[in-house]
Design a protein around this motif. Structure first.
Motif, PDB file in Angstrom:
ATOM      1  N   GLN A  23      34.435 -43.784  83.931  1.00 46.65           N
ATOM      2  CA  GLN A  23      33.540 -42.854  84.626  1.00 46.65           C
ATOM      3  C   GLN A  23      32.769 -41.968  83.652  1.00 46.65           C
ATOM      4  OE1 GLN A  23      36.976 -41.682  87.278  1.00 46.65           O
ATOM      5  NE2 GLN A  23      35.299 -41.373  88.702  1.00 46.65           N
ATOM      6  N   CYS A  24      32.953 -42.202  82.348  1.00 50.58           N
ATOM      7  CA  CYS A  24      32.184 -41.469  81.330  1.00 50.58           C
ATOM      8  C   CYS A  24      30.863 -42.213  81.078  1.00 50.58           C
ATOM      9  CB  CYS A  24      32.974 -41.377  80.029  1.00 50.58           C
ATOM     10  SG  CYS A  24      34.472 -40.393  80.182  1.00 50.58           S
ATOM     11  N   TYR A  25      29.955 -41.529  80.375  1.00 49.42           N
ATOM     12  CA  TYR A  25      28.671 -42.147  79.995  1.00 49.42           C
ATOM     13  C   TYR A  25      28.749 -42.396  78.489  1.00 49.42           C
ATOM     14  CZ  TYR A  25      27.624 -39.964  84.466  1.00 49.42           C
ATOM     15  OH  TYR A  25      27.668 -39.566  85.788  1.00 49.42           O
ATOM     16  N   ASP A  26      28.864 -43.669  78.121  1.00 49.94           N
ATOM     17  CA  ASP A  26      29.156 -44.013  76.718  1.00 49.94           C
ATOM     18  C   ASP A  26      27.925 -44.472  75.947  1.00 49.94           C
ATOM     19  OD1 ASP A  26      31.865 -43.580  76.161  1.00 49.94           O
ATOM     20  OD2 ASP A  26      32.401 -45.172  77.558  1.00 49.94           O
ATOM     21  N   ASP A  27      28.047 -44.394  74.620  1.00 48.79           N
ATOM     22  CA  ASP A  27      27.023 -44.882  73.695  1.00 48.79           C
ATOM     23  C   ASP A  27      25.711 -44.102  73.821  1.00 48.79           C
ATOM     24  OD1 ASP A  27      26.882 -46.441  71.532  1.00 48.79           O
ATOM     25  OD2 ASP A  27      26.236 -48.267  72.533  1.00 48.79           O
ATOM     26  N   ILE A  28      25.823 -42.796  73.902  1.00 43.43           N
ATOM     27  CA  ILE A  28      24.647 -41.913  73.948  1.00 43.43           C
ATOM     28  C   ILE A  28      24.582 -41.165  72.624  1.00 43.43           C
ATOM     29  CG2 ILE A  28      23.663 -39.871  75.076  1.00 43.43           C
ATOM     30  CD1 ILE A  28      25.181 -40.772  77.611  1.00 43.43           C
ATOM     31  N   ARG A  29      23.436 -41.181  71.983  1.00 46.40           N
ATOM     32  CA  ARG A  29      23.297 -40.466  70.707  1.00 46.40           C
ATOM     33  C   ARG A  29      22.851 -39.030  70.993  1.00 46.40           C
ATOM     34  NH1 ARG A  29      19.221 -43.393  67.232  1.00 46.40           N
ATOM     35  NH2 ARG A  29      18.163 -43.575  69.222  1.00 46.40           N
ATOM     36  N   VAL A  30      23.813 -38.147  71.139  1.00 49.59           N
ATOM     37  CA  VAL A  30      23.518 -36.748  71.489  1.00 49.59           C
ATOM     38  C   VAL A  30      22.767 -36.079  70.337  1.00 49.59           C
ATOM     39  CG1 VAL A  30      24.555 -34.516  72.092  1.00 49.59           C
ATOM     40  CG2 VAL A  30      25.532 -36.641  72.993  1.00 49.59           C
ATOM     41  N   SER A  31      21.803 -35.230  70.695  1.00 52.61           N
ATOM     42  CA  SER A  31      20.961 -34.558  69.704  1.00 52.61           C
ATOM     43  C   SER A  31      21.783 -33.793  68.670  1.00 52.61           C
ATOM     44  CB  SER A  31      20.018 -33.587  70.426  1.00 52.61           C
ATOM     45  OG  SER A  31      19.300 -32.835  69.493  1.00 52.61           O
ATOM     46  N   SER A  37      21.918 -24.316  72.497  1.00 53.20           N
ATOM     47  CA  SER A  37      21.747 -24.481  73.946  1.00 53.20           C
ATOM     48  C   SER A  37      22.758 -25.520  74.427  1.00 53.20           C
ATOM     49  CB  SER A  37      20.318 -24.898  74.291  1.00 53.20           C
ATOM     50  OG  SER A  37      20.133 -26.264  74.058  1.00 53.20           O
ATOM     51  N   ALA A  38      22.808 -25.714  75.736  1.00 53.25           N
ATOM     52  CA  ALA A  38      23.863 -26.567  76.308  1.00 53.25           C
ATOM     53  C   ALA A  38      23.599 -28.056  76.081  1.00 53.25           C
ATOM     54  CB  ALA A  38      23.993 -26.281  77.800  1.00 53.25           C
ATOM     55  N   PHE A  39      22.306 -28.444  75.802  1.00 53.83           N
ATOM     56  CA  PHE A  39      21.939 -29.850  75.548  1.00 53.83           C
ATOM     57  C   PHE A  39      22.150 -30.765  76.750  1.00 53.83           C
ATOM     58  CE2 PHE A  39      22.533 -29.729  70.622  1.00 53.83           C
ATOM     59  CZ  PHE A  39      21.399 -28.963  70.548  1.00 53.83           C
ATOM     60  N   CYS A  40      22.563 -30.208  77.880  1.00 49.91           N
ATOM     61  CA  CYS A  40      22.862 -31.043  79.043  1.00 49.91           C
ATOM     62  C   CYS A  40      22.549 -30.237  80.302  1.00 49.91           C
ATOM     63  CB  CYS A  40      24.340 -31.439  79.008  1.00 49.91           C
ATOM     64  SG  CYS A  40      24.832 -32.497  80.374  1.00 49.91           S
ATOM     65  N   ALA A  41      21.988 -30.886  81.312  1.00 49.38           N
ATOM     66  CA  ALA A  41      21.716 -30.229  82.595  1.00 49.38           C
ATOM     67  C   ALA A  41      22.084 -31.203  83.708  1.00 49.38           C
ATOM     68  CB  ALA A  41      20.246 -29.827  82.689  1.00 49.38           C
ATOM     69  N   VAL A  42      22.713 -30.690  84.752  1.00 46.01           N
ATOM     70  CA  VAL A  42      23.237 -31.560  85.809  1.00 46.01           C
ATOM     71  C   VAL A  42      22.817 -31.032  87.180  1.00 46.01           C
ATOM     72  CG1 VAL A  42      25.337 -32.776  86.536  1.00 46.01           C
ATOM     73  CG2 VAL A  42      25.308 -31.609  84.356  1.00 46.01           C
ATOM     74  N   ASN A  43      22.588 -31.936  88.125  1.00 39.49           N
ATOM     75  CA  ASN A  43      22.421 -31.557  89.531  1.00 39.49           C
ATOM     76  C   ASN A  43      23.093 -32.629  90.387  1.00 39.49           C
ATOM     77  OD1 ASN A  43      20.653 -33.709  89.916  1.00 39.49           O
ATOM     78  ND2 ASN A  43      18.808 -32.461  89.837  1.00 39.49           N
ATOM     79  N   PRO A  44      23.094 -32.505  91.722  1.00 37.05           N
ATOM     80  CA  PRO A  44      23.839 -33.480  92.536  1.00 37.05           C
ATOM     81  C   PRO A  44      23.352 -34.927  92.438  1.00 37.05           C
ATOM     82  CG  PRO A  44      23.446 -31.486  93.787  1.00 37.05           C
ATOM     83  CD  PRO A  44      22.657 -31.346  92.530  1.00 37.05           C
ATOM     84  N   MET A  60      17.520 -38.007  78.016  1.00 33.51           N
ATOM     85  CA  MET A  60      17.865 -39.122  78.888  1.00 33.51           C
ATOM     86  C   MET A  60      18.208 -38.580  80.266  1.00 33.51           C
ATOM     87  SD  MET A  60      20.751 -41.877  77.825  1.00 33.51           S
ATOM     88  CE  MET A  60      19.872 -42.803  76.593  1.00 33.51           C
ATOM     89  N   VAL A  61      17.763 -39.261  81.322  1.00 34.71           N
ATOM     90  CA  VAL A  61      18.120 -38.863  82.688  1.00 34.71           C
ATOM     91  C   VAL A  61      18.852 -40.030  83.340  1.00 34.71           C
ATOM     92  CG1 VAL A  61      17.245 -38.164  84.943  1.00 34.71           C
ATOM     93  CG2 VAL A  61      16.143 -37.310  82.875  1.00 34.71           C
ATOM     94  N   LEU A  62      20.133 -39.800  83.678  1.00 35.42           N
ATOM     95  CA  LEU A  62      20.954 -40.866  84.265  1.00 35.42           C
ATOM     96  C   LEU A  62      21.359 -40.489  85.680  1.00 35.42           C
ATOM     97  CD1 LEU A  62      23.396 -41.211  81.237  1.00 35.42           C
ATOM     98  CD2 LEU A  62      21.552 -42.800  81.771  1.00 35.42           C
ATOM     99  N   PRO A  63      21.233 -41.415  86.646  1.00 31.48           N
ATOM    100  CA  PRO A  63      21.825 -41.148  87.969  1.00 31.48           C
ATOM    101  C   PRO A  63      23.336 -40.962  87.797  1.00 31.48           C
ATOM    102  CG  PRO A  63      20.376 -43.076  88.038  1.00 31.48           C
ATOM    103  CD  PRO A  63      20.550 -42.716  86.594  1.00 31.48           C
ATOM    104  N   LEU A  64      23.921 -40.065  88.574  1.00 35.03           N
ATOM    105  CA  LEU A  64      25.348 -39.729  88.385  1.00 35.03           C
ATOM    106  C   LEU A  64      26.245 -40.961  88.451  1.00 35.03           C
ATOM    107  CD1 LEU A  64      25.951 -36.397  90.323  1.00 35.03           C
ATOM    108  CD2 LEU A  64      25.563 -36.732  87.899  1.00 35.03           C
ATOM    109  N   HIS A  65      25.882 -41.930  89.297  1.00 34.54           N
ATOM    110  CA  HIS A  65      26.757 -43.101  89.479  1.00 34.54           C
ATOM    111  C   HIS A  65      26.647 -44.096  88.324  1.00 34.54           C
ATOM    112  CE1 HIS A  65      23.285 -45.595  90.503  1.00 34.54           C
ATOM    113  NE2 HIS A  65      22.856 -44.583  91.234  1.00 34.54           N
ATOM    114  N   LYS A  66      25.646 -43.921  87.443  1.00 37.65           N
ATOM    115  CA  LYS A  66      25.434 -44.900  86.366  1.00 37.65           C
ATOM    116  C   LYS A  66      26.322 -44.596  85.161  1.00 37.65           C
ATOM    117  CE  LYS A  66      22.029 -47.290  83.575  1.00 37.65           C
ATOM    118  NZ  LYS A  66      22.623 -48.600  83.870  1.00 37.65           N
TER     119      LYS A  66
END
Length: 488
Positions: A23-31, A37-44, A60-66
């Motif tokens: 359920q994690c999001y893998d292989d992302i090259r975080v800045s 700053s938080a480097f991440c923003a989330v909504n429903p 990157m913008v990922l749908p929560l289920h992806k």
């Protein structure tokens, strides 16, 4: 009478739990940008993460289920020419996100319903007004299409995104870099933390400082300041001995703190995330491997330590889910999206309850996505409290409106008039005739007039009108006076 040793609180047993690997999001090259700053923003609907990008800035913008492994070629939002420093989802539209960058611009993007299919490089609107990099972007909590940005030029700008204009510019209030900016509950005030060690409470529409505290934290490292729902200001910073501190302040009397706590000697900046419904503050240190949480009450010592959630890996950044995106059936009161070096890991905070029924005390009505005010009303001086929704049956997202930008630019009008007047002289063949083209219409009428002057009976002419002779159709008034067939 026995003195109660342990303070009663329904949040005393809150525990955190990281989700399983799938359920994690893998292989992302975080800045790797060195900006706090938080480097991440989330909504429903989506999770947005600032990532490494060659030759510019991207997120990157990922749908929560992806969840799972993210393809290296996954599309990004990549319109900035410098690294992206901050991102924030619009609270009134789950498809609209703002980004601030080192290229001195703020951009607002509309994400498609099911996420990105191809990389996006054209924003809905670009906001240009800062002369140095923009490190903070934050949306107004109750008025639609209002965005605040703060840059390393020490300027705070309040934008009307609907028209693309800078409506309020606060230039001379901060002599140094602004570390944080936050709206209060109804969006009538902002509080800022600055490198000059001052915390300021500002009325942006009157452009005046209402309250300020010098040396809120005496250490040289960055501070953070946020508003609580009752109007008090919560700060995090460092003491002179480089110990991390948190403070609680009353804007009506900033001389003495309501409460100050010293925590530890780590050097990571503490990012505060606040839940106005439960009055719990979560502190996530950059580079820490823990999340501490505190409950704020009206009784001394006002800030009560609850617990610490600890993991093995340090966090590069953190996203915080709004209340309406949580699972009420699991008694989930907070969800974080922790950024590692190569992945994003959701962490769920729950209150253990035996009952399967909806827990009213954990989920009072929370701020929904409807905006009580339009931008123009707020600039005129109106204030509105958040429109609350019940989470009893879970949050059901409504249909989002598209963000429409109306540019009020005099140059645009002049440009369009000039292009109309300079119609192309060369006639081009087209299958769809344009009735509105005045230049073409005049041409047709001149030709008919010249035929009349030749004194040739027009009725003799025959033959169909072809596309390569005239691309315009005369108006009905002209057709009454002229024959239907014009010569080839």
């Amino acid at each position: 009478m026995f003195k109660r040793v342990v303070r009663q609180s329904k949040f005393r047993h809150v525990f955190g739990q990281a989700v399983k690997n799938d359920q994690c999001y893998d292989d992302i090259r975080v800045s790797r940008v060195t900006w706090d700053s938080a480097f991440c923003a989330v909504n429903p609907k989506f999770v947005a993460i600032i990532v490494e990008a060659s030759g510019g800035g991207a997120f990157m913008v990922l749908p929560l289920h992806k969840s799972g492994r993210i393809d290296k070629a996954y599309p990004t939002v990549c319109g900035h020419t410098g690294p992206v420093l901050d991102i924030d989802w619009c609270p009134h539209n789950d498809h609209v996100i703002a980004s601030g960058s080192e290229d001195c611009t703020v951009m607002v993007w509309q994400i498609p319903e099911n996420g990105l299919v191809t990389s996006m490089s054209e924003p809905v609107v670009m906001l240009e007004g800062h002369s140095k990099r923009v490190g903070i972007v934050t949306w107004h909590p109750t008025a639609r299409n209002i965005l605040l940005s703060a840059g390393c030029d020490n300027v705070v700008i309040v934008w009307n995104v609907g028209t693309g204009e800078a409506m309020i510019t606060l230039e001379d209030m901060h002599p140094d870099i602004i570390f944080s900016a936050c709206w209060n509950r109804n969006g009538s005030l902002i509080c800022t933390a600055c490198k000059d060690k001052k915390v300021r409470v500002i009325d942006p529409r009157k452009e005046e400082i209402i309250a300020e505290k010098d040396k809120a934290h005496e250490g040289a490292r960055p501070m953070r300041a946020i508003f609580l729902s009752d109007g008090k200001v919560f700060t995090t910073g460092f003491s002179r001995m480089s110990e991390r501190q948190l403070g609680l302040w009353d804007p009506e009397n900033m001389e003495e703190p309501v409460s100050v706590h010293e925590m530890d000697t780590s050097n990571g900046v503490l990012l505060p995330f606040y839940d106005p419904d439960t009055n719990v503050v979560y502190l996530c240190g950059k580079g820490d491997s823990s999340i501490r949480y505190f409950e704020i009450t009206d009784e001394a010592p006002f800030v009560h330590y609850l617990n610490t959630f600890t993991t093995k890996e340090p966090q590069r950044g953190m996203g915080y889910m709004p209340k309406r995106g949580l699972d009420v059936n699991k008694c989930e009161i907070a969800r974080f999206y922790k950024l590692h070096e190569r992945k994003c890991e959701p962490i769920i905070m729950t209150v253990p309850r035996k009952s399967d029924l909806f827990q009213d005390d954990l989920y009072p009505d929370t701020a929904g996505p409807d905006a009580p005010l339009e931008a123009e009303e707020w600039f005129e001086g109106k204030n509105g409290e958040p429109v609350l929704i019940s989470l009893k049956h879970g949050y059901i997202p409504g249909k989002n409106r598209d963000l429409k930008v109306v540019k009020k630019n005099i140059l645009d009008n002049k440009m369009s008039k000039n292009t109309e007047n300079t119609a192309p002289a060369v006639k081009t063949a087209t299958s769809t005739p344009s009735i509105k083209s005045e230049a073409k219409l005049e041409e047709v009428l001149k030709e008919i007039k010249s035929l009349r002057e030749l004194d040739i009976p027009l009725a003799r002419w025959a033959g169909p009108v072809t596309a390569n002779h005239h691309d315009s159709v005369p108006s009905e008034a002209c057709l009454e006076k002229t024959p239907t067939n014009i010569p080839r």
